[in-house]
Design an enzyme around this catalytic site. Structure first.
Site, mmCIF file in Angstrom:
data_model
loop_
_atom_site.group_PDB
_atom_site.id
_atom_site.type_symbol
_atom_site.label_atom_id
_atom_site.label_comp_id
_atom_site.label_asym_id
_atom_site.label_seq_id
_atom_site.Cartn_x
_atom_site.Cartn_y
_atom_site.Cartn_z
ATOM 1 N N THR A 16 0.822 -1.210 0.000
ATOM 2 C CA THR A 16 0.000 0.000 0.000
ATOM 3 C C THR A 16 0.854 1.257 0.000
ATOM 4 O O THR A 16 0.526 2.225 -0.694
ATOM 5 C CB THR A 16 -0.969 -0.010 1.199
ATOM 6 O OG1 THR A 16 -1.790 -1.184 1.115
ATOM 7 C CG2 THR A 16 -1.862 1.218 1.197
ATOM 8 N N GLU A 86 -5.327 -4.290 -2.714
ATOM 9 C CA GLU A 86 -6.067 -5.500 -2.322
ATOM 10 C C GLU A 86 -6.588 -6.254 -3.544
ATOM 11 O O GLU A 86 -7.708 -6.764 -3.564
ATOM 12 C CB GLU A 86 -7.216 -5.147 -1.366
ATOM 13 C CG GLU A 86 -6.796 -4.403 -0.114
ATOM 14 C CD GLU A 86 -5.916 -5.206 0.837
ATOM 15 O OE1 GLU A 86 -5.806 -6.442 0.672
ATOM 16 O OE2 GLU A 86 -5.326 -4.595 1.748
ATOM 17 N N HIS A 183 8.769 -21.639 8.644
ATOM 18 C CA HIS A 183 7.999 -21.178 9.797
ATOM 19 C C HIS A 183 6.488 -21.181 9.552
ATOM 20 O O HIS A 183 5.715 -21.060 10.491
ATOM 21 C CB HIS A 183 8.502 -19.810 10.257
ATOM 22 C CG HIS A 183 9.821 -19.920 10.944
ATOM 23 N ND1 HIS A 183 10.983 -19.431 10.396
ATOM 24 C CD2 HIS A 183 10.166 -20.510 12.120
ATOM 25 C CE1 HIS A 183 11.987 -19.698 11.212
ATOM 26 N NE2 HIS A 183 11.520 -20.357 12.260
#
Length: 189
Positions: A16, A86, A183
């Site tokens: 963004t 988005e 992870h």
């Protein structure tokens, strides 16, 4: 010649802020842009593009059935660029509309978003941007637990990793963290 750009990254990779930077650069030169975002993301308000560092701007909200091509084509002033935040939440038709904006209106489109969801499946918008984009770039960030490049998003609920559930659950740092593959499967929570 205009192109369709897809810039993807995990959560917290600066997507963004990059949109806001690009918009600023165009507008500093007197070149108008159109900023759009998914109508699904209402974390900071409807039709708001907001970065984690506090910068924000109004944007045109995109619904799955919005005709983006017609919207851009009917603007009184042709934009120099269309910036999408988005973009993972876009529908297939939304992405095809963006390609038409590039090909028929000769307006560059830069779409920013996640590539994969918390289950490591492509979002609908991401899938079609990967198929149609002229240029694809990764915006990199590091894993929450180590210094490796983050390539996945881990959903957290009550301090525990979540691997099942609805694909779309709007959230920020409290819900999602950027992680490397190691992870993702073995988080250090």
């Amino acid at each position: 010649m205009a192109q369709l750009y897809y810039k993807y990254g995990t959560m917290n990779s600066g997507k963004t802020i990059e949109i806001l930077k690009v918009a600023h650069n165009y507008e500093e030169q007197g070149k108008p842009v159109v900023i759009m975002t998914s109508a699904l993301d209402t974390r900071d308000g409807f039709g708001i593009v907001s970065s984690r560092i506090g910068m924000r701007r109004e944007a045109i909200p995109i619904s799955n059935d919005m005709d983006i091509f017609t919207f851009i084509a009917q603007l009184e002033e042709k934009p120099y660029c269309v910036l999408i935040d988005e973009s993972q939440f876009l529908s297939k038709q939304n992405v095809y509309d963006l390609a038409r904006v590039v090909d028929e209106l000769n307006v560059p489109v830069m779409a920013f978003g996640l590539k994969n969801d918390f289950q490591n499946n492509l979002f609908e918008g991401s899938k079609h941007l990967l198929l149609l984009a002229d240029k694809i770039d990764e915006i990199k960030t590091i894993c929450q637990y180590c210094s490796k490049k983050a390539t996945m998003v881990l959903r957290i609920e009550n301090g525990k990793p979540v691997y099942e559930g609805d694909q779309i659950q709007i959230g920020g740092n409290e819900t999602y963290i950027p992680v490397c593959r190691k992870h993702y499967f073995n988080p250090e929570i």
